[in-house]
Design a protein around this motif. Structure first.
Motif, mmCIF file in Angstrom:
data_model
loop_
_atom_site.group_PDB
_atom_site.id
_atom_site.type_symbol
_atom_site.label_atom_id
_atom_site.label_comp_id
_atom_site.label_asym_id
_atom_site.label_seq_id
_atom_site.Cartn_x
_atom_site.Cartn_y
_atom_site.Cartn_z
ATOM 1 N N VAL A 67 63.939 130.036 169.699
ATOM 2 C CA VAL A 67 63.375 129.182 168.657
ATOM 3 C C VAL A 67 62.056 128.596 169.153
ATOM 4 N N TYR A 68 61.972 128.345 170.437
ATOM 5 C CA TYR A 68 60.728 127.852 171.045
ATOM 6 C C TYR A 68 59.928 129.077 171.492
ATOM 7 N N LEU A 69 58.866 129.398 170.731
ATOM 8 C CA LEU A 69 58.134 130.650 170.935
ATOM 9 C C LEU A 69 56.620 130.476 171.044
ATOM 10 N N PRO A 70 56.112 129.580 171.875
ATOM 11 C CA PRO A 70 54.661 129.406 171.904
ATOM 12 C C PRO A 70 53.908 130.657 172.372
ATOM 13 N N PHE A 71 54.567 131.522 173.146
ATOM 14 C CA PHE A 71 53.935 132.756 173.618
ATOM 15 C C PHE A 71 54.715 133.987 173.184
ATOM 16 N N GLY A 72 55.586 133.851 172.210
ATOM 17 C CA GLY A 72 56.454 134.955 171.824
ATOM 18 C C GLY A 72 57.614 135.039 172.803
ATOM 19 N N GLU A 73 58.356 136.128 172.738
ATOM 20 C CA GLU A 73 59.520 136.288 173.610
ATOM 21 C C GLU A 73 59.858 137.766 173.709
ATOM 22 N N GLY A 74 60.541 138.124 174.764
ATOM 23 C CA GLY A 74 61.000 139.503 174.934
ATOM 24 C C GLY A 74 59.897 140.450 175.350
ATOM 25 N N PRO A 75 60.076 141.755 175.073
ATOM 26 C CA PRO A 75 59.113 142.755 175.538
ATOM 27 C C PRO A 75 57.726 142.630 174.900
ATOM 28 N N ARG A 76 57.619 141.899 173.800
ATOM 29 C CA ARG A 76 56.315 141.736 173.134
ATOM 30 C C ARG A 76 55.716 140.354 173.380
ATOM 31 N N ALA A 77 56.231 139.646 174.360
ATOM 32 C CA ALA A 77 55.695 138.316 174.680
ATOM 33 C C ALA A 77 54.263 138.458 175.190
ATOM 34 N N CYS A 78 53.519 137.402 175.096
ATOM 35 C CA CYS A 78 52.122 137.382 175.549
ATOM 36 C C CYS A 78 52.038 137.758 177.031
ATOM 37 N N VAL A 79 51.208 138.755 177.337
ATOM 38 C CA VAL A 79 51.075 139.185 178.729
ATOM 39 C C VAL A 79 50.367 138.124 179.565
ATOM 40 N N GLY A 80 49.637 137.232 178.929
ATOM 41 C CA GLY A 80 48.909 136.199 179.651
ATOM 42 C C GLY A 80 49.663 134.885 179.753
ATOM 43 N N LEU A 81 50.971 134.888 179.476
ATOM 44 C CA LEU A 81 51.750 133.654 179.471
ATOM 45 C C LEU A 81 51.581 132.865 180.758
ATOM 46 N N ARG A 82 51.880 133.450 181.893
ATOM 47 C CA ARG A 82 51.805 132.717 183.166
ATOM 48 C C ARG A 82 50.367 132.342 183.505
ATOM 49 N N LEU A 83 49.452 133.271 183.288
ATOM 50 C CA LEU A 83 48.046 132.990 183.562
ATOM 51 C C LEU A 83 47.552 131.853 182.660
ATOM 52 N N GLY A 84 47.898 131.906 181.380
ATOM 53 C CA GLY A 84 47.482 130.868 180.445
ATOM 54 C C GLY A 84 48.021 129.505 180.821
ATOM 55 N N LEU A 85 49.300 129.441 181.189
ATOM 56 C CA LEU A 85 49.883 128.164 181.614
ATOM 57 C C LEU A 85 49.221 127.648 182.884
ATOM 58 N N MET A 86 49.002 128.562 183.851
ATOM 59 C CA MET A 86 48.384 128.153 185.113
ATOM 60 C C MET A 86 46.954 127.643 184.882
ATOM 61 N N GLN A 87 46.175 128.360 184.073
ATOM 62 C CA GLN A 87 44.806 127.925 183.797
ATOM 63 C C GLN A 87 44.789 126.596 183.046
ATOM 64 N N SER A 88 45.695 126.443 182.100
ATOM 65 C CA SER A 88 45.750 125.190 181.337
ATOM 66 C C SER A 88 46.084 124.013 182.244
ATOM 67 N N LEU A 89 47.081 124.197 183.102
ATOM 68 C CA LEU A 89 47.464 123.115 184.014
ATOM 69 C C LEU A 89 46.359 122.809 185.020
ATOM 70 N N ALA A 90 45.712 123.842 185.552
ATOM 71 C CA ALA A 90 44.622 123.628 186.505
ATOM 72 C C ALA A 90 43.452 122.905 185.830
#
Length: 136
Positions: A67-90
């Motif tokens: 239900v919480y899908l800010p980057f999608g989920e499963g095999p079609r989830a955003c490939v930049g999820l971890r990078l996006g979170l890391m850049q946002s936090l930095a």
């Protein structure tokens, strides 16, 4: 990310025929499906008091991750999820290390999503903020 997910909706295509039992609705293979992420994130059945900012909601490991899908989920989830979170936090850490940030007088308490934003969501009229340099 819950209150203003990067994408207001996700598009998917059904790989197989499927029936939604609670709706009595069937779709064929190859049908495009729109998943309203913004609406899911604001549904009181999944997020009681959805307009309240309460990060502790996510401390519950039983929370439905589909239900919480800010980057999608499963095999079609955003490939930049971890990078996006890391850049946002930095980026956030770098700004907050030098500045105090507060809403400007023109800021609204409940921002509205712009209907003409295209693929990503944007705040209608922007979100005015005041940056005050911190003393070193």
């Amino acid at each position: 990310m819950r209150m203003f997910p990067p994408l207001g909706f996700l598009m998917r295509q059904s790989a197989h025929p499927y029936t939604f039992p609670e709706l009595g609705l069937s779709i064929d293979a190859g049908v495009s499906v729109l998943i309203p992420v913004h609406s899911l994130h604001h549904d009181p059945r999944h997020f009681p008091e959805p307009l309240e900012f309460r990060p502790e909601r996510f401390l519950n490991p039983e929370h439905d991750k589909f239900v919480y899908l800010p980057f999608g989920e499963g095999p079609r989830a955003c490939v930049g999820l971890r990078l996006g979170l890391m850049q946002s936090l930095a980026g956030l850490a770098a700004v907050l290390a030098r500045f105090s940030v507060q809403p400007a007088p023109a800021s609204v308490r409940r921002p509205v999503a712009s209907t003409g934003a295209g693929l990503t969501q944007a705040v209608k009229g922007g979100l005015p903020l005041i940056f005050r340099e911190r003393q070193r």
